[in-house]
Each structure stands twice: as structure tokens, then as C-alpha cells.
Design an enzyme around this catalytic site. Structure first.
Site, short mmCIF file in Angstrom:
data_model
loop_
_atom_site.label_atom_id
_atom_site.label_comp_id
_atom_site.label_asym_id
_atom_site.label_seq_id
_atom_site.Cartn_x
_atom_site.Cartn_y
_atom_site.Cartn_z
N ARG A 21 0.81 -1.22 0.00
CA ARG A 21 0.00 0.00 0.00
C ARG A 21 0.84 1.27 0.00
O ARG A 21 0.33 2.36 -0.14
CB ARG A 21 -0.95 -0.03 1.22
CG ARG A 21 -2.03 -1.09 1.11
CD ARG A 21 -2.68 -1.39 2.45
NE ARG A 21 -1.88 -2.32 3.25
CZ ARG A 21 -2.20 -2.74 4.47
NH1 ARG A 21 -3.30 -2.29 5.05
NH2 ARG A 21 -1.42 -3.58 5.13
N GLY A 84 3.11 -14.19 5.43
CA GLY A 84 2.31 -13.63 6.52
C GLY A 84 3.09 -13.46 7.80
O GLY A 84 4.23 -13.95 7.93
N TYR A 106 6.39 -4.88 15.36
CA TYR A 106 6.31 -4.74 13.92
C TYR A 106 7.17 -3.56 13.47
O TYR A 106 7.12 -2.49 14.06
CB TYR A 106 4.85 -4.48 13.49
CG TYR A 106 3.94 -5.70 13.56
CD1 TYR A 106 4.35 -6.87 14.19
CD2 TYR A 106 2.68 -5.68 12.98
CE1 TYR A 106 3.53 -7.98 14.24
CE2 TYR A 106 1.84 -6.78 13.03
CZ TYR A 106 2.27 -7.93 13.67
OH TYR A 106 1.45 -9.03 13.71
N GLY A 142 -6.55 -5.10 12.65
CA GLY A 142 -7.23 -6.29 13.17
C GLY A 142 -8.06 -5.88 14.38
O GLY A 142 -7.63 -5.06 15.19
N ASN A 172 -5.83 -4.42 17.28
CA ASN A 172 -4.56 -5.07 17.55
C ASN A 172 -3.44 -4.17 17.05
O ASN A 172 -3.45 -3.73 15.91
CB ASN A 172 -4.56 -6.40 16.78
CG ASN A 172 -3.21 -7.09 16.83
OD1 ASN A 172 -2.53 -7.03 17.84
ND2 ASN A 172 -2.85 -7.74 15.72
N ARG A 336 28.71 25.55 2.64
CA ARG A 336 28.85 24.15 2.23
C ARG A 336 29.84 23.41 3.13
O ARG A 336 30.50 24.03 3.97
CB ARG A 336 29.25 24.10 0.76
CG ARG A 336 28.09 24.50 -0.16
CD ARG A 336 28.52 24.55 -1.60
NE ARG A 336 29.20 23.32 -2.01
CZ ARG A 336 30.07 23.26 -3.01
NH1 ARG A 336 30.39 24.34 -3.70
NH2 ARG A 336 30.63 22.11 -3.32
N LYS A 354 32.80 27.31 0.66
CA LYS A 354 33.05 25.86 0.70
C LYS A 354 34.46 25.60 1.21
O LYS A 354 35.40 26.26 0.78
CB LYS A 354 32.90 25.27 -0.70
CG LYS A 354 33.04 23.77 -0.72
CD LYS A 354 33.76 23.22 -1.94
CE LYS A 354 35.27 23.42 -1.86
NZ LYS A 354 36.03 22.70 -2.89
N TYR A 390 39.52 25.91 -9.27
CA TYR A 390 39.44 24.63 -9.98
C TYR A 390 39.85 24.85 -11.42
O TYR A 390 39.30 25.73 -12.11
CB TYR A 390 37.99 24.16 -9.88
CG TYR A 390 37.70 22.80 -10.46
CD1 TYR A 390 38.47 21.70 -10.12
CD2 TYR A 390 36.62 22.62 -11.32
CE1 TYR A 390 38.18 20.45 -10.63
CE2 TYR A 390 36.32 21.38 -11.83
CZ TYR A 390 37.10 20.29 -11.49
OH TYR A 390 36.80 19.06 -11.99
N SER A 408 35.29 44.75 -5.68
CA SER A 408 34.21 43.99 -6.31
C SER A 408 34.64 43.35 -7.63
O SER A 408 35.57 43.80 -8.28
CB SER A 408 33.04 44.94 -6.62
OG SER A 408 32.63 45.55 -5.43
C1 UD1 Z 1 -1.04 -6.28 11.04
C2 UD1 Z 1 -1.94 -7.19 11.90
C3 UD1 Z 1 -3.15 -6.40 12.33
C4 UD1 Z 1 -2.75 -5.17 13.08
C5 UD1 Z 1 -1.76 -4.33 12.27
C6 UD1 Z 1 -1.18 -3.26 13.16
C7 UD1 Z 1 -1.59 -9.48 11.11
C8 UD1 Z 1 -2.14 -10.59 10.31
N1 UD1 Z 1 -2.30 -8.36 11.12
O1 UD1 Z 1 -1.76 -5.96 9.88
O2 UD1 Z 1 -3.98 -7.22 13.15
O3 UD1 Z 1 -3.89 -4.40 13.41
O4 UD1 Z 1 -0.66 -5.13 11.80
O5 UD1 Z 1 -0.37 -2.36 12.45
O6 UD1 Z 1 -0.55 -9.66 11.74
N2 UD1 Z 1 5.57 -8.82 7.68
C9 UD1 Z 1 6.56 -9.77 7.54
N3 UD1 Z 1 6.31 -10.86 6.77
C10 UD1 Z 1 5.12 -11.06 6.17
C11 UD1 Z 1 4.11 -10.10 6.32
C12 UD1 Z 1 4.36 -8.98 7.10
O7 UD1 Z 1 7.64 -9.61 8.09
O8 UD1 Z 1 4.98 -12.10 5.49
C13 UD1 Z 1 5.86 -7.62 8.50
C14 UD1 Z 1 5.75 -6.33 7.72
O9 UD1 Z 1 7.01 -5.96 7.21
C15 UD1 Z 1 5.25 -5.35 8.78
C16 UD1 Z 1 4.48 -6.21 9.75
O10 UD1 Z 1 4.90 -7.54 9.52
O11 UD1 Z 1 6.34 -4.73 9.46
C17 UD1 Z 1 2.97 -6.10 9.56
O12 UD1 Z 1 2.62 -6.42 8.23
P1 UD1 Z 1 1.48 -5.65 7.46
O13 UD1 Z 1 1.32 -6.27 6.12
O14 UD1 Z 1 1.67 -4.20 7.54
O15 UD1 Z 1 0.20 -6.07 8.34
P2 UD1 Z 1 -1.12 -5.21 8.60
O16 UD1 Z 1 -2.04 -5.42 7.48
O17 UD1 Z 1 -0.76 -3.83 8.96
MG MG Z 2 1.00 -2.78 8.90
#
Ligand code: UD1
Ligand code: MG
Length: 460
Positions: A21, A84, A106, A142, A172, A336, A354, A390, A408
Site C-alpha cells: 500500500r 504472513g 512490527y 485487526g 490489535n 557548504r 566551501k 578549480y 568587487s
Molecule cells: C497487522 C496485523 C493487524 C494489526 C496491524 C497493526 C496481522 C495478520 N495483522 O496488519 O492485526 O492491526 O498489523 O499495524 O498480523 N511482515 C513480515 N512478513 C510477512 C508479512 C508482514 O515480516 O509475510 C511484517 C511487515 O514488514 C510489517 C508487519 O509484519 O512490518 C505487519 O505487516 P502488514 O502487512 O503491515 O500487516 P497489517 O495489514 O498492517
Molecule cells: Mg501494517
């Protein structure tokens, strides 16, 4: 051993996702917030808990995240492909030592504060503890579903939620703490039977509840700690939150800000007493402002020191430079890298300096370029003066000794030296050293032709 939380603690940072996104080729966790990658903020918060290990799960963008951070002491777990958040945590498990508590944060939730994380880790002594918050607009997050007695039952992702579930405002944050010996079992049980065909970490809540393990929730000290970055719009919102907090801290220290909403600090800004900062200034890297410094509007100052009592007038750019005490710089000046000004130096509009040292009391007030020079005390540099430093291949030095006066529109063809007290007439092109205490002029004498008639147009 963990320090502040009194238990063995490891931290896992999820940072492997693409961040679809964001619509960007830069991995999401490397997008800058207050001048630092999102993930650096999270690492900083994690480090303040003094954990045993910090393991970063990376994947999208290959080694870009690893290379950008190049921090010693981190463990790295590759997640490829990215299936995921639960799948991401599973990649980290083999790197952990199998005892103690794991705190999962995260990489895209960067404002989380140490005190909140400490509370969460304490709550996870017996089983799973998750960080939740009530948001007036919970879209995208979530949702926390609670059952009888308010007990947490499970988390449902936005994309899987019914209309009724979407009305829940408790969300969450993604941040949780859990004893590591329970984590592996719960993760192993999850499926990807959901709207995104991903293994959701959030599903371990239902797994824990199914095992009869208690699931507790902790809320952060401030709601904004929980905000995640999933889009450019959210990134910009978080930037303003961080900036407003930094502005607040400066004002507490006594700094006067014309408008705390129109200040950008992308690094560290250290201020002495009675500093005034007008609107729309950008500070990058480490910037120090001495006592009584005044910064007029629209300046960009990066990795520099401004001495006490100096005034930086509007639209001035300063990078890797030092301004001494009581200087007057700008408007529209450019210092600079390597510009070092002693006290009471005046640098005016459209003057570029500079890699040069300018000693006390010297002035270049209009339209000049001073590069690779050593300028003495009380030197006056006239408008249009240029160090020709230069030759297209190499750089050469210009030395201007104390009390010299440069007329000047003068070109100083380096290497060249202007002696102490020397005067250079306007329009001088100096290719040899100018002797001290003398006048040097290289211009031709004017010729006067009395009664000169201008040509007239032929024909009519
Ligand atoms: C996630 C949560 C959601 C929460 C939100 C908060 C899950 C399924 N959902 O959703 O409940 O409200 O964060 O911000 O966990 N990442 C990985 N590997 C992957 C997928 C993601 O390392 O395969 C990492 C991403 O880099 C990111 C974090 O996990 O730092 C969250 O991933 P993102 O896709 O942003 O999840 P959300 O949709 O925000
Ligand atoms: Mg996220």
C-alpha cells in the site's frame, strides 16, 4: 539476561513485508520518519529494554534492509517468500535460544515507547499478552473480539471481518509478548485459510484460547504509539506526530518556536538558552544552536554548529559547517561542507563558502564564491568576488591575510595569496600573489573620446 524487565527477553522485529500500500520500490520499513528509517525507531525502543537478542525478520527487497541498517549485534532471519506475519515469526524461532519471553514488534509500528513494551512483557509472564488500543477510526487494523466476561477470544483482520466486527474499535497493534516455549506450538497450528491467504500471527490468540491459556491485553501510554504505517498518508500523519512531540520537548527546554507545527527535525537538534526558531526551518543530522541564536524562516541546516548570538537570516542553507559566535549569515547564504567561520563573521546574500576558514570579523556581504580558502581577520570581500579554485582537474588554495580588502568583481586565480593589508582594485584578475599593504589593480585605464557620435541607422 534482560535488564529492565527482570526476565530473559528476546525481541523479534517483523520487517519482511513489501508494504504494497506504500506504492514504492523502497521496502516499507526503510521509509524515513523524522530522518530515520521506520525500523530504526523500533530497534531503538527494543534496545532500551536491554534484551538478550534482537532478531529482525527480513525478506522483501533482499538485503536492502540489512544493508541500510548495518547495525552490529542484530540477528537476521530471512523470510522468503513472505507468507504472513505468523510465517515471519516462525523464521525467527530457530535463531532464538528457546527459553524466556519473546516480544514481537512490527517494523511498521514505529512510535512504540519503552514503558509500554515493559508493561507488555510483564503481562506475558504466564501466557500471551497483546497490546491493544481503542481508535476512533479502526479502519485497516485487526479487531479484538471479546466474549463472556470481556475475555479476549480472537482477533479478526479487517479483510475477514463482518460488518458488525468492523464496528469494534479496539484494535490489535500487532505487538505481543509470549513465553517462547508456547509460541512454537501455537504457530505450528495456524492455517492460511483467510481473505489474504496468509499465515496470520493474530490467529495465535484463538490458538491460545483453545488451549485454555490466558490472553491478557495491555494498552499503551498514548494511543499514537500504536499507529502503523501502511500508506504514504499514514506515514505523513506519523511524521507530524513525531515532529509535534519534538517541538514540545524543545519548548519545555525554553526554546521559542514561532509555530511548533512548522518545524522539521530529521535527526537531533540541541539548543542553548533563549534560542528562537521562526517558521519552516528544517534541521537534519546533528545540529547545535548556541545561546541566543535566532533562525529566521525557511533555512535548511544539516550537521552543523551555530555559535552563540548568531543570526541565520531567511533562506540560508548550511551543511557540515561551523558558524562562530555573533555571526550574521544570510539571507540566501550557502555554507557548504568545510566552511568554518570564526566569531563575528558576516556572510550575506548569494555568498557561497566551501571548505574554507574565515577568521574573526571578516565579511562577504554580497554575491561571492569562496572555495578552498583561508581568510584572515577583518577581511572585506567585495560583491562578485570569486576564488577560481578549480582548473577542471585539480583544486587549489587561496590565502587572504588579515585586513585585506578585495574590491568587487575580482577573480582570485588559485593558488594565490593576498598579503596582509593588501587592497585589490575592483575588477582585478589576480594570477600572482598580491603584496601586503599595497594596491593591486589589473584593469585597463579608461579612454575618453569627447564628442563621440553614435552610429545612426542607414536607409531612411
Ligand atoms: C497487522 C496485523 C493487524 C494489526 C496491524 C497493526 C496481522 C495478520 N495483522 O496488519 O492485526 O492491526 O498489523 O499495524 O498480523 N511482515 C513480515 N512478513 C510477512 C508479512 C508482514 O515480516 O509475510 C511484517 C511487515 O514488514 C510489517 C508487519 O509484519 O512490518 C505487519 O505487516 P502488514 O502487512 O503491515 O500487516 P497489517 O495489514 O498492517
Ligand atoms: Mg501494517
Amino acid at each position: 539476561m534482560s535488564g529492565s524487565v527482570g526476565n530473559i527477553l528476546d525481541v523479534v522485529i517483523l520487517a519482511a513485508g513489501q508494504g504494497k500500500r506504500m506504492n514504492s520500490t523502497l521496502p516499507k520499513v526503510l521509509h524515513p520518519l523524522a530522518g530515520k528509517p521506520l525500523i530504526s525507531h523500533v530497534i531503538f525502543a527494543a534496545q532500551s529494554l536491554s534484551p538478550r537478542d534482537i532478531c529482525v525478520v527480513y525478506g522483501h527487497g533482499g538485503n536492502a534492509v540489512r544493508d541500510a541498517l548495518c547495525m552490529p549485534g542484530l540477528l537476521w532471519a530471512l523470510q522468503e517468500p513472505q507468507l504472513g506475519t505468523a510465517h515471519a515469526v516462525r523464521q525467527a524461532l530457530p535463531h532464538l535460544r528457546g527459553d524466556g519471553t519473546v516480544l514481537i514488534v512490527y517494523g511498521d509500528v514505529p512510535l512504540i515507547q519503552t514503558a509500554t513494551l515493559e508493561n507488555l512483557v510483564h503481562a506475558a509472564k504466564d501466557a500471551l499478552a497483546i497490546l491493544t488500543v481503542e481508535l476512533s477510526d479502526p479502519t485497516g487494523y485487526g479487531r479484538i473480539l471479546r466474549g463472556a466476561g470481556g475475555r479476549i477470544v480472537r482477533i479478526v483482520e479487517q479483510k475477514d471481518a463482518t460488518d458488525e466486527e468492523r464496528r469494534v474499535r479496539e484494535v490489535n497493534t500487532g505487538i505481543m509478548a509470549v513465553p517462547v516455549e508456547r509460541l512454537g506450538g501455537w504457530l505450528a497450528r495456524l492455517s492460511n485459510d483467510n481473505a489474504q491467504k496468509e499465515y496470520y500471527l493474530t490467529d495465535i490468540v484463538a490458538a491460545a484460547v483453545g488451549d485454555g491459556a490466558p490472553v491478557s491485553s495491555v494498552s499503551p501510554g498514548h494511543d499514537w504509539e500504536a499507529l502503523g504505517v501502511n500508506s504514504q498518508e499514514q506515514l505523513a500523519e506519523l511524521e507530524r506526530i513525531v515532529q509535534r512531540r519534538m517541538a514540545g520537548k524543545l519548548m519545555e527546554q525554553g526554546v521559542r518556536l514561532a509555530d511548533p507545527a512548522r518545524l522539521d527535525i530529521r535527526g537531533e537538534l540541541l539548543c542553548g538558552r533563549n534560542v528562537f526558531i521562526d517558521v519552516n526551518n528544517v534541521f537534519e543530522g546533528r545540529v547545535e544552536l548556541g545561546e541566543n541564536v535566532e533562525i529566521e524562516p525557511n533555512c535548511v541546516i544539516r550537521d552543523s554548529r551555530i555559535g552563540a548570538g548568531s543570526r541565520i537570516a531567511a533562506f540560508t542553507h548550511i551543511e557540515d559547517a561551523v558558524v562562530g559566535a555573533d555571526g550574521v549569515i544570510g539571507p540566501y547564504a550557502r555554507l557548504r561542507p568545510g566552511a568554518e567561520l570564526a566569531e563575528n563573521v558576516h556572510i550575506g546574500n548569494f555568498v557561497e563558502i566551501k571548505k574554507s576558514r574565515v577568521d574573526a570579523g571578516s565579511k562577504a556581504n554580497h554575491l561571492a564564491y569562496i572555495g578552498d580558502a583561508i581568510v584572515g581577520r577583518r577581511v572585506n570581500i567585495g560583491a562578485g568576488t570569486i576564488t577560481c579554485n578549480y582548473d577542471g582537474a585539480n583544486k587549489f588554495q587561496t590565502i587572504i591575510e588579515d585586513d585585506a580588502f578585495i574590491g568587487s568583481d575580482t577573480q582570485l586565480v588559485a593558488p594565490v595569496k593576498i598579503g596582509r593589508g593588501a587592497t585589490l582594485g575592483a575588477g582585478t584578475t589576480l594570477t600572482k600573489d598580491a603584496p601586503p599593504d599595497s594596491l593591486t589593480v589589473t584593469r585597463q585605464k579608461p579612454v575618453f573620446i569627447p564628442g563621440w557620435k553614435r552610429p545612426v541607422k542607414k536607409g531612411n
